[in-house]
Design a protein around this motif. Structure first.
Motif, PDB file in Angstrom:
ATOM      1  N   SER A 164     -13.179   6.253  -4.252  1.00  0.00           N
ATOM      2  CA  SER A 164     -12.332   5.846  -3.133  1.00  0.00           C
ATOM      3  C   SER A 164     -10.974   5.486  -3.717  1.00  0.00           C
ATOM      4  O   SER A 164     -10.880   4.692  -4.656  1.00  0.00           O
ATOM      5  N   LEU A 165      -9.909   6.083  -3.177  1.00  0.00           N
ATOM      6  CA  LEU A 165      -8.577   5.769  -3.657  1.00  0.00           C
ATOM      7  C   LEU A 165      -8.320   4.263  -3.533  1.00  0.00           C
ATOM      8  O   LEU A 165      -8.848   3.614  -2.630  1.00  0.00           O
ATOM      9  N   PRO A 166      -7.511   3.685  -4.419  1.00  0.00           N
ATOM     10  CA  PRO A 166      -7.158   2.269  -4.255  1.00  0.00           C
ATOM     11  C   PRO A 166      -6.574   2.016  -2.866  1.00  0.00           C
ATOM     12  O   PRO A 166      -5.701   2.758  -2.402  1.00  0.00           O
ATOM     13  N   GLY A 167      -7.098   0.987  -2.202  1.00  0.00           N
ATOM     14  CA  GLY A 167      -6.659   0.679  -0.848  1.00  0.00           C
ATOM     15  C   GLY A 167      -7.487   1.332   0.225  1.00  0.00           C
ATOM     16  O   GLY A 167      -7.250   1.100   1.415  1.00  0.00           O
ATOM     17  N   TYR A 168      -8.472   2.132  -0.157  1.00  0.00           N
ATOM     18  CA  TYR A 168      -9.332   2.840   0.779  1.00  0.00           C
ATOM     19  C   TYR A 168     -10.775   2.363   0.616  1.00  0.00           C
ATOM     20  O   TYR A 168     -11.251   2.146  -0.501  1.00  0.00           O
ATOM     21  N   ALA A 169     -11.460   2.233   1.740  1.00  0.00           N
ATOM     22  CA  ALA A 169     -12.894   1.911   1.762  1.00  0.00           C
ATOM     23  C   ALA A 169     -13.191   0.699   0.889  1.00  0.00           C
ATOM     24  O   ALA A 169     -12.668  -0.382   1.128  1.00  0.00           O
ATOM     25  N   PHE A 170     -14.003   0.892  -0.165  1.00  0.00           N
ATOM     26  CA  PHE A 170     -14.494  -0.234  -0.955  1.00  0.00           C
ATOM     27  C   PHE A 170     -13.685  -0.478  -2.226  1.00  0.00           C
ATOM     28  O   PHE A 170     -14.042  -1.347  -3.020  1.00  0.00           O
ATOM     29  N   SER A 171     -12.616   0.275  -2.436  1.00  0.00           N
ATOM     30  CA  SER A 171     -11.748   0.043  -3.591  1.00  0.00           C
ATOM     31  C   SER A 171     -10.689  -1.003  -3.252  1.00  0.00           C
ATOM     32  O   SER A 171     -10.272  -1.134  -2.102  1.00  0.00           O
ATOM     33  N   SER A 172     -10.253  -1.733  -4.277  1.00  0.00           N
ATOM     34  CA  SER A 172      -9.259  -2.791  -4.075  1.00  0.00           C
ATOM     35  C   SER A 172      -7.939  -2.231  -3.568  1.00  0.00           C
ATOM     36  O   SER A 172      -7.579  -1.080  -3.845  1.00  0.00           O
ATOM     37  N   THR A 173      -7.204  -3.085  -2.887  1.00  0.00           N
ATOM     38  CA  THR A 173      -5.842  -2.759  -2.503  1.00  0.00           C
ATOM     39  C   THR A 173      -4.957  -2.754  -3.739  1.00  0.00           C
ATOM     40  O   THR A 173      -5.134  -3.584  -4.639  1.00  0.00           O
ATOM     41  N   VAL A 174      -4.001  -1.852  -3.767  1.00  0.00           N
ATOM     42  CA  VAL A 174      -3.087  -1.768  -4.905  1.00  0.00           C
ATOM     43  C   VAL A 174      -2.012  -2.839  -4.785  1.00  0.00           C
ATOM     44  O   VAL A 174      -1.820  -3.430  -3.723  1.00  0.00           O
ATOM     45  N   PRO A 175      -1.282  -3.119  -5.878  1.00  0.00           N
ATOM     46  CA  PRO A 175      -0.134  -4.020  -5.781  1.00  0.00           C
ATOM     47  C   PRO A 175       0.852  -3.513  -4.723  1.00  0.00           C
ATOM     48  O   PRO A 175       0.989  -2.299  -4.524  1.00  0.00           O
ATOM     49  N   PRO A 176       1.535  -4.418  -4.007  1.00  0.00           N
ATOM     50  CA  PRO A 176       2.386  -3.990  -2.878  1.00  0.00           C
ATOM     51  C   PRO A 176       3.574  -3.140  -3.271  1.00  0.00           C
ATOM     52  O   PRO A 176       4.127  -2.424  -2.436  1.00  0.00           O
ATOM     53  N   ILE A 177       4.006  -3.215  -4.515  1.00  0.00           N
ATOM     54  CA  ILE A 177       5.140  -2.402  -4.951  1.00  0.00           C
ATOM     55  C   ILE A 177       4.809  -1.758  -6.293  1.00  0.00           C
ATOM     56  O   ILE A 177       3.896  -2.172  -7.005  1.00  0.00           O
ATOM     57  N   ASP A 178       5.601  -0.744  -6.619  1.00  0.00           N
ATOM     58  CA  ASP A 178       5.528  -0.109  -7.942  1.00  0.00           C
ATOM     59  C   ASP A 178       4.144   0.426  -8.288  1.00  0.00           C
ATOM     60  O   ASP A 178       3.672   0.305  -9.425  1.00  0.00           O
ATOM     61  N   TRP A 179       3.472   1.006  -7.296  1.00  0.00           N
ATOM     62  CA  TRP A 179       2.205   1.676  -7.587  1.00  0.00           C
ATOM     63  C   TRP A 179       2.268   3.065  -6.971  1.00  0.00           C
ATOM     64  O   TRP A 179       2.443   3.210  -5.768  1.00  0.00           O
ATOM     65  N   THR A 180       2.132   4.085  -7.811  1.00  0.00           N
ATOM     66  CA  THR A 180       2.266   5.454  -7.343  1.00  0.00           C
ATOM     67  C   THR A 180       0.987   6.243  -7.603  1.00  0.00           C
ATOM     68  O   THR A 180       0.047   5.743  -8.217  1.00  0.00           O
ATOM     69  N   ILE A 181       0.998   7.485  -7.143  1.00  0.00           N
ATOM     70  CA  ILE A 181      -0.164   8.326  -7.398  1.00  0.00           C
ATOM     71  C   ILE A 181      -0.336   8.584  -8.896  1.00  0.00           C
ATOM     72  O   ILE A 181      -1.446   8.871  -9.353  1.00  0.00           O
ATOM     73  N   SER A 182       0.729   8.459  -9.668  1.00  0.00           N
ATOM     74  CA  SER A 182       0.598   8.574 -11.128  1.00  0.00           C
ATOM     75  C   SER A 182      -0.232   7.431 -11.691  1.00  0.00           C
ATOM     76  O   SER A 182      -1.024   7.620 -12.622  1.00  0.00           O
ATOM     77  N   ASP A 183      -0.058   6.247 -11.120  1.00  0.00           N
ATOM     78  CA  ASP A 183      -0.870   5.110 -11.545  1.00  0.00           C
ATOM     79  C   ASP A 183      -2.336   5.323 -11.181  1.00  0.00           C
ATOM     80  O   ASP A 183      -3.239   5.018 -11.969  1.00  0.00           O
ATOM     81  N   THR A 184      -2.563   5.840  -9.970  1.00  0.00           N
ATOM     82  CA  THR A 184      -3.937   6.121  -9.559  1.00  0.00           C
ATOM     83  C   THR A 184      -4.562   7.177 -10.462  1.00  0.00           C
ATOM     84  O   THR A 184      -5.740   7.075 -10.832  1.00  0.00           O
TER      85      THR A 184
END
Length: 418
Positions: A164-184
């Motif tokens: 599950s992508l970060p922020g989706y379903a049962f995965s944690s929410t990502v930091p509100p800023i400076d988080w991109t698909i490269s980080d994922t």
């Protein structure tokens, strides 16, 4: 002789035990099995659905899909949600799949890890987008783990990983800023290589998942040894741009797909602007509104898919839509999911660049997808070895045309070389 057979038996048991679940190579990741249990939240959801009154004004009647979801479709879905949909039944079926969580970079990452019984199975990372989830791939997970044969006669099976992508379903929410698909992408490479211990793997992605998969294919090129996409993280070209580059659309299918993609750009991408520029507004407005989420998400499932959705080969029934929206609502992940857009305003690039890898790239196009990239365009971004264009299916191929996606994914084995 008895001693030899006993040793072989012990070795085989140890081997099978090692394949039964992800091995704890490092306690740092707190790897553990995960069981879905959202039943306690269902009564409140149903009460809210039941208490939501929809309008009867003629303004919303017989508008088709041009202005968004129709009132009749929304009322029908609302009625089915209350009368025939059963979350406990869905949850029971989903728990038959092997779910896990791990702690990576301070986040909880939920993922499915369904292993093949075949010793040389290829590790395959499947990546969803918005408004999708791991549910997109459920219809094909078990089939991917079975031994099959490619079109060229090569045997193939997969160890399947679906996070599950970060922020989706049962995965944690990502930091509100400076988080991109490269980080994922970095987190998911850690998941596959360090948490699960695979040295190399293949990946597939669609929608935002395609951006993550392409980033893995490009940047993590020693571990990702095959990429497969159904979407590109590059903006589709207009007919004028294609003509200027001497790219000809020779078939009626391609011409239809190009026209559909251009129409979507002109009239179907309003949600994209809203979620990129004002994610808080739509996120907070629908956070505790199940019927509102149904209207917002359900419209995408209905409009971005094959018009024959629900008829074979599609399994995109109303029940599937309700299952997806229920997952968003019950996990309180709608607001966090739309942050993907504002955190990646340039997630779909205008300039096409070539990936830094020699690994094979495969591409699956589906007639009713919202974006279209002809073969010559896809070849600009990677080592394209296979391009299949399908007469049915849409934006969610794992549920919109499971047999076609399954067949295409198996072709990874034709070009696989660790």
């Amino acid at each position: 002789m008895k001693t030899t057979w006993r040793k072989l038996l012990v070795l085989n048991c140890l081997f099978q035990a090692g394949r039964s679940s992800p091995s704890n190579r490092s306690n740092d990741y707190h790897l553990k099995p995960f069981h879905i249990d959202l039943s306690s939240k269902v009564p409140r959801m149903l009460a809210q659905i039941h208490g939501t009154e929809l309008p009867d004004e003629p303004l919303y009647v017989n508008t088709g899909t041009a202005k968004g979801i129709s009132l009749s479709d929304l009322k029908s879905l609302q009625h089915e949600w209350l009368t025939s949909f059963n979350w406990d039944r869905e949850q029971h079926e989903l728990n038959k799949i092997d779910h896990y969580t791990a702690q990576i970079e301070g986040m909880t990452i939920h993922f499915i890890h369904q292993k093949s019984k075949v010793p040389d199975a290829i590790p395959l990372l499947l990546l969803h987008g918005w408004p999708g989830s791991f549910l997109e791939f459920v219809p094909i997970i078990n089939a991917l783990t079975k031994k099959a044969t490619t079109a060229s006669g090569k045997k193939v099976s997969f160890d399947v990983i679906v996070p599950s992508l970060p922020g989706y379903a049962f995965s944690s929410t990502v930091p509100p800023i400076d988080w991109t698909i490269s980080d994922t992408a970095r987190v998911f490479d850690t998941l596959v290589t360090k948490v699960l211990g695979y040295k190399t793997y293949a990946t597939f992605g669609t929608d935002w998942g395609a951006g993550i998969a392409y980033n893995l294919y490009d940047q993590f090129n020693t571990t990702v040894r095959a990429g497969h996409l159904a979407f590109l993280p590059f903006l589709p070209w207009t007919s004028e741009q294609l003509a200027a580059a001497n790219i000809t659309l020779s078939s009626p299918l391609e011409q239809y797909e190009q026209a559909t993609a251009e129409e979507w750009t002109n009239s179907g991408s309003g949600y994209f602007v809203e979620q990129t520029t004002k994610p808080n507004t739509i996120g907070l407005a629908l956070h505790d509104n199940p019927v509102g989420q149904l209207a917002w998400i359900g419209e995408k499932f209905l409009n971005w898919s094959d018009p024959n959705a629900g008829d074979a080969p599609s399994v995109l029934t109303h029940n599937e839509i309700l299952r997806s929206v229920s997952l968003y609502y019950l996990t309180k992940s709608f607001a966090s999911s739309v942050l993907t857009y504002t955190q990646n305003p340039s997630g779909f690039a205008t300039e096409y660049t070539k990936a830094h890898t020699d690994a094979p790239l495969l591409f699956s196009a589906f007639k009713y997808n919202v974006g279209f990239w002809p073969e010559a365009l896809v070849a600009r971004v990677g080592n394209l070895v296979l391009y299949h264009n399908h007469e049915s299916g849409g934006h969610f191929p794992g549920i919109d045309n499971p047999p076609a996606l399954l067949s295409d994914l198996r072709e990874i084995a034709t070009y696989w070389a660790e």
